[in-house]
Motif scaffolding. Structure first.
Motif, PDB file in Angstrom:
ATOM      1  N   ARG A 172       0.831  -1.203   0.000  1.00 56.99           N
ATOM      2  CA  ARG A 172       0.000   0.000   0.000  1.00 56.99           C
ATOM      3  C   ARG A 172       0.870   1.258   0.000  1.00 56.99           C
ATOM      4  O   ARG A 172       2.025   1.237   0.436  1.00 56.99           O
ATOM      5  CB  ARG A 172      -0.912   0.015   1.229  1.00 56.99           C
ATOM      6  N   ASP A 173       0.283   2.358  -0.432  1.00 61.78           N
ATOM      7  CA  ASP A 173       0.974   3.642  -0.393  1.00 61.78           C
ATOM      8  C   ASP A 173       1.030   4.162   1.046  1.00 61.78           C
ATOM      9  O   ASP A 173       0.054   4.045   1.797  1.00 61.78           O
ATOM     10  CB  ASP A 173       0.242   4.675  -1.261  1.00 61.78           C
ATOM     11  N   GLY A 174       2.149   4.736   1.420  1.00 57.35           N
ATOM     12  CA  GLY A 174       2.244   5.477   2.673  1.00 57.35           C
ATOM     13  C   GLY A 174       2.150   4.677   3.949  1.00 57.35           C
ATOM     14  O   GLY A 174       1.901   5.245   5.021  1.00 57.35           O
ATOM     15  N   ILE A 175       2.349   3.354   3.907  1.00 51.56           N
ATOM     16  CA  ILE A 175       2.270   2.573   5.151  1.00 51.56           C
ATOM     17  C   ILE A 175       3.506   2.839   6.012  1.00 51.56           C
ATOM     18  O   ILE A 175       4.613   2.999   5.504  1.00 51.56           O
ATOM     19  CB  ILE A 175       2.103   1.064   4.867  1.00 51.56           C
ATOM     20  N   LYS A 176       3.281   2.883   7.338  1.00 56.42           N
ATOM     21  CA  LYS A 176       4.349   3.279   8.257  1.00 56.42           C
ATOM     22  C   LYS A 176       4.424   2.358   9.471  1.00 56.42           C
ATOM     23  O   LYS A 176       3.415   1.794   9.907  1.00 56.42           O
ATOM     24  CB  LYS A 176       4.117   4.712   8.759  1.00 56.42           C
ATOM     25  N   TRP A 177       5.625   2.277  10.025  1.00 54.84           N
ATOM     26  CA  TRP A 177       5.808   1.710  11.348  1.00 54.84           C
ATOM     27  C   TRP A 177       5.271   2.695  12.380  1.00 54.84           C
ATOM     28  O   TRP A 177       5.059   3.873  12.072  1.00 54.84           O
ATOM     29  CB  TRP A 177       7.287   1.448  11.620  1.00 54.84           C
ATOM     30  N   PHE A 235      15.652  -0.534  13.842  1.00 55.60           N
ATOM     31  CA  PHE A 235      15.123  -0.729  15.188  1.00 55.60           C
ATOM     32  C   PHE A 235      15.658  -2.030  15.790  1.00 55.60           C
ATOM     33  O   PHE A 235      16.029  -2.081  16.962  1.00 55.60           O
ATOM     34  CB  PHE A 235      13.598  -0.744  15.157  1.00 55.60           C
ATOM     35  N   PHE A 236      15.718  -3.077  14.978  1.00 53.12           N
ATOM     36  CA  PHE A 236      16.215  -4.369  15.451  1.00 53.12           C
ATOM     37  C   PHE A 236      17.670  -4.258  15.900  1.00 53.12           C
ATOM     38  O   PHE A 236      18.063  -4.784  16.945  1.00 53.12           O
ATOM     39  CB  PHE A 236      16.074  -5.420  14.349  1.00 53.12           C
ATOM     40  N   ASP A 237      18.483  -3.586  15.112  1.00 54.69           N
ATOM     41  CA  ASP A 237      19.897  -3.423  15.460  1.00 54.69           C
ATOM     42  C   ASP A 237      20.053  -2.624  16.756  1.00 54.69           C
ATOM     43  O   ASP A 237      20.966  -2.891  17.556  1.00 54.69           O
ATOM     44  CB  ASP A 237      20.646  -2.723  14.335  1.00 54.69           C
ATOM     45  N   LYS A 238      19.173  -1.672  16.966  1.00 52.83           N
ATOM     46  CA  LYS A 238      19.237  -0.835  18.156  1.00 52.83           C
ATOM     47  C   LYS A 238      18.854  -1.617  19.418  1.00 52.83           C
ATOM     48  O   LYS A 238      19.469  -1.475  20.473  1.00 52.83           O
ATOM     49  CB  LYS A 238      18.310   0.367  17.991  1.00 52.83           C
ATOM     50  N   THR A 239      17.839  -2.469  19.321  1.00 48.80           N
ATOM     51  CA  THR A 239      17.344  -3.201  20.502  1.00 48.80           C
ATOM     52  C   THR A 239      18.139  -4.470  20.777  1.00 48.80           C
ATOM     53  O   THR A 239      18.209  -4.935  21.921  1.00 48.80           O
ATOM     54  CB  THR A 239      15.861  -3.572  20.336  1.00 48.80           C
ATOM     55  N   TYR A 295      15.002  -7.295  21.691  1.00 48.31           N
ATOM     56  CA  TYR A 295      13.956  -7.087  20.690  1.00 48.31           C
ATOM     57  C   TYR A 295      12.665  -7.821  21.078  1.00 48.31           C
ATOM     58  O   TYR A 295      12.671  -9.022  21.323  1.00 48.31           O
ATOM     59  CB  TYR A 295      14.472  -7.587  19.339  1.00 48.31           C
ATOM     60  N   PHE A 296      11.579  -7.091  21.180  1.00 50.86           N
ATOM     61  CA  PHE A 296      10.245  -7.611  21.500  1.00 50.86           C
ATOM     62  C   PHE A 296      10.194  -8.345  22.845  1.00 50.86           C
ATOM     63  O   PHE A 296       9.420  -9.280  23.019  1.00 50.86           O
ATOM     64  CB  PHE A 296       9.732  -8.516  20.377  1.00 50.86           C
ATOM     65  N   THR A 297      10.989  -7.886  23.809  1.00 52.90           N
ATOM     66  CA  THR A 297      10.928  -8.479  25.157  1.00 52.90           C
ATOM     67  C   THR A 297      10.308  -7.539  26.174  1.00 52.90           C
ATOM     68  O   THR A 297       9.970  -7.967  27.278  1.00 52.90           O
ATOM     69  CB  THR A 297      12.333  -8.876  25.652  1.00 52.90           C
ATOM     70  N   LYS A 329      10.602  -2.056  23.612  1.00 54.37           N
ATOM     71  CA  LYS A 329      11.451  -2.752  22.657  1.00 54.37           C
ATOM     72  C   LYS A 329      10.631  -3.341  21.508  1.00 54.37           C
ATOM     73  O   LYS A 329      11.123  -4.167  20.739  1.00 54.37           O
ATOM     74  CB  LYS A 329      12.241  -3.877  23.345  1.00 54.37           C
ATOM     75  N   THR A 330       9.358  -2.940  21.416  1.00 55.44           N
ATOM     76  CA  THR A 330       8.498  -3.393  20.319  1.00 55.44           C
ATOM     77  C   THR A 330       8.248  -2.235  19.358  1.00 55.44           C
ATOM     78  O   THR A 330       8.248  -1.067  19.751  1.00 55.44           O
ATOM     79  CB  THR A 330       7.145  -3.915  20.828  1.00 55.44           C
ATOM     80  N   LEU A 331       8.041  -2.601  18.106  1.00 58.10           N
ATOM     81  CA  LEU A 331       7.699  -1.626  17.069  1.00 58.10           C
ATOM     82  C   LEU A 331       6.540  -2.207  16.283  1.00 58.10           C
ATOM     83  O   LEU A 331       6.593  -3.363  15.862  1.00 58.10           O
ATOM     84  CB  LEU A 331       8.902  -1.379  16.160  1.00 58.10           C
ATOM     85  N   SER A 332       5.519  -1.413  16.084  1.00 54.79           N
ATOM     86  CA  SER A 332       4.270  -1.948  15.540  1.00 54.79           C
ATOM     87  C   SER A 332       4.098  -1.681  14.049  1.00 54.79           C
ATOM     88  O   SER A 332       4.316  -0.568  13.571  1.00 54.79           O
ATOM     89  CB  SER A 332       3.083  -1.346  16.298  1.00 54.79           C
ATOM     90  N   SER A 333       3.673  -2.725  13.347  1.00 51.88           N
ATOM     91  CA  SER A 333       3.187  -2.578  11.972  1.00 51.88           C
ATOM     92  C   SER A 333       1.682  -2.804  11.934  1.00 51.88           C
ATOM     93  O   SER A 333       1.075  -2.791  10.864  1.00 51.88           O
ATOM     94  CB  SER A 333       3.881  -3.588  11.053  1.00 51.88           C
ATOM     95  N   GLY A 334       1.095  -3.048  13.119  1.00 51.13           N
ATOM     96  CA  GLY A 334      -0.315  -3.408  13.215  1.00 51.13           C
ATOM     97  C   GLY A 334      -1.196  -2.311  13.783  1.00 51.13           C
ATOM     98  O   GLY A 334      -0.802  -1.139  13.865  1.00 51.13           O
ATOM     99  N   ALA A 335      -2.377  -2.713  14.221  1.00 56.30           N
ATOM    100  CA  ALA A 335      -3.408  -1.754  14.618  1.00 56.30           C
ATOM    101  C   ALA A 335      -3.143  -1.106  15.969  1.00 56.30           C
ATOM    102  O   ALA A 335      -3.694  -0.047  16.279  1.00 56.30           O
ATOM    103  CB  ALA A 335      -4.766  -2.449  14.634  1.00 56.30           C
TER     104      ALA A 335
END
Length: 529
Positions: A90-95, A182-186, A190-192, A196-202
């Motif tokens: 999709r156009d313009g999708i963001k983390w 983000f993964f390299d930074k955490t 990562y996700f603990t 330390k989480t980053l969302s692609s969801g709702a």
């Protein structure tokens, strides 16, 4: 004075509404166990998936009634031979941090899942991709894997063989994108934790108090945020059955699962919902144990358990005594468009304590044992598990004179013991990940990440390869039926029952669905009255 009274009344009302999101902005769900992991490329458990359902989205996503619909990809094309899939983002999708989500993010996530150093138990979910298995087994480099970034919005995937359900497969958590920066930074965290989480969801994760609760907030950067009707979601982690029921009665949670015994008190009550959850429950045997590696011993253990009695007397009729590994009624169809299980001619062994006693004696003699050795069965301490395990224990004592020790524990500890092969028997279950019978029937493949019992059968492995190597439905169905036959005859596990799960749902909750495939819930139409 009158103004003060009015102000106090308004304050009390606001506080009372805030307790359980009575403002219509907060939905609260009981999660009966702490997730094993919520890292999308590592997570294997249902509770972890219930978290990932909120904070991650893939190229496709779950829709209503077990369907799969466009997610971060608006569309996709498939080549005539079924070997090449092209996804258009999709156009313009963001983390959630504002970074753009690109095709490279999907390649990052998929290669991480396949990287041997990640040690993902679900790496095999990506084996349909060309050279994915070879990369996971260090036979080729990452550059040889059939994942190609055409541009930021176009991802091309080449498969080993046609996979007709690949568009539903990419909705699974192992296929989620990964923001490399983000993964390299955490790093290892990562996700603990929430931060330390980053969302692609709702939703975004705002707070995680381990063992207590997880708090989520609507993600303003989510592409479909306009259709997300609930502002906040809270997962309360309440393993104890009585405590979770009390929390529901006190309006501290809007939804909780309940035991079969608790369900008796809600029969006919509109707040209770009973659903086939697509899970099969069984005795998992450790084949590294020489006694359990004997087929006659495994047959004796299964034949000594009255499965009909288990369902009717322990589960109060909620569920079905299993004849096959694959459950009925979850949208898996055979060639004649009937339920897949209707076309399976074999059935797992029936209740026969006399024959069981005979087989046990023969099996023990073959392994050089005069008596059944001391063994334990692991089980989760939540839900119906304890009463089910006690029933199994008593059946084996009564019918085979076996004194089986029970080891109740948290889900986290049970998963750890299973992955380390540190057990004799486990009372365990499995739910399907995508709408095809192979999501159950590949479970005991020799090299599979979830083959915790160390079962190995070359014929079984070859049949799994056949199913995954063709889109010829006749060939696939023949192989799937043969896999059911091997499970019925060779008993990598002793299949017991297909579960029907009971929930209590507050009347203010609207649009929540319970799904038998790919997770427990569908939140897409969730709203609060």
């Amino acid at each position: 004075m009158k103004k003060i009274i009015i102000l106090l009344a308004m304050l009390i009302f606001a506080i009372s509404c805030g307790k359980n999101g009575g403002s219509g902005k907060t939905f609260t769900l009981n999660l009966i166990d702490e997730p094993k992991s919520i890292d999308p490329q590592i997570s294997t458990d249902v509770n972890g998936g219930t978290v990932d359902d909120l904070v991650t989205e893939g190229l496709t996503r779950k829709g209503k009634n077990g369907t799969f619909v466009p997610g971060l990809a608006k569309s996709w094309d498939k080549s005539a031979d079924g070997l090449k899939w092209t996804f258009h983002l999709r156009d313009g999708i963001k983390w959630s941090n504002g970074d753009p989500i690109t095709a490279q993010d999907f390649k990052n996530g998929w290669l991480r899942a396949l990287n041997p150093q990640t040690a993902s138990q679900y790496s095999y979910m990506l084996y349909p991709i060309k050279n994915a298995e070879k990369y996971n087994k260090k036979a080729v480099s990452a550059e040889k894997v059939g994942i190609k970034v055409i541009n930021d919005k176009t991802l091309e995937v080449e498969l080993e063989a046609p996979v007709p359900y690949f568009d539903s497969l990419v909705a699974f958590k192992t296929y989620m994108p990964l923001n490399q920066k983000f993964f390299d930074k955490t790093g290892d965290s990562y996700f603990t934790e929430a931060n330390k989480t980053l969302s692609s969801g709702a939703y975004t994760m705002e707070k995680w108090t381990h063992g207590s609760e997880i708090v989520f907030k609507k993600n303003p950067n989510y592409w479909d945020a306009a259709n997300v009707k609930v502002e906040n979601i809270v997962y309360k982690i309440i393993p104890d059955n009585n405590s979770s029921l009390n929390a529901f009665n006190n309006k501290e949670v809007d939804v909780t699962s309940i035991t079969a015994e608790q369900a008796k008190g809600f029969k006919g009550n509109p707040k209770m919902i009973s659903k086939n959850d697509g899970s099969v429950w069984y005795l998992l045997f450790n084949f590294n144990n020489k006694t359990l590696a004997n087929l006659k011993v495994r047959k004796a253990l299964l034949m000594a358990i009255d499965r009909e009695g288990l369902v009717n007397n322990v589960l109060n009729g909620y569920g079905t005594a299993a004849k096959t590994l694959v459950p009925k009624g979850i949208g898996i169809k055979g060639l004649d468009n009937k339920d897949f299980t209707e076309g399976v001619p074999t059935s797992t062994l029936g209740y026969n304590p006399v024959e069981a006693k005979k087989l046990l004696a023969e099996g023990l003699k073959e392994v050089g044992e005069s008596n059944f050795p001391k063994m334990s069965m692991l089980l989760n301490e939540s839900g119906n598990n304890k009463v089910i395990a006690e029933y199994i224990q008593e059946q084996l004592r009564k019918n085979l004179n076996i004194e089986l020790n029970l080891e109740p524990m948290t889900a986290q500890e049970r998963w750890s013991r299973m992955s380390q092969k540190n057990f004799d028997i486990v009372f365990a279950g499995w739910s399907g990940d995508y709408p095809d019978a192979i999501t159950y029937l590949d479970l005991f493949e020799s090299s599979g990440g979830n083959n915790n019992g160390s079962y190995s059968n070359p014929q079984y492995d070859a049949l799994v390869k056949t199913v995954k190597g063709t889109d010829d439905q006749k060939v696939r169905m023949d192989a799937l039926v043969k896999l059911e036959g091997i499970i019925a005859q060779d008993l990598p596990v002793g299949v017991l029952f297909h579960r029907e799960k009971q929930y209590l749902v507050d009347k203010r909750v609207k649009g929540l669905e319970f799904t038998p495939i790919g997770g427990e819930y569908y939140f897409g139409n969730l709203s609060l009255k």
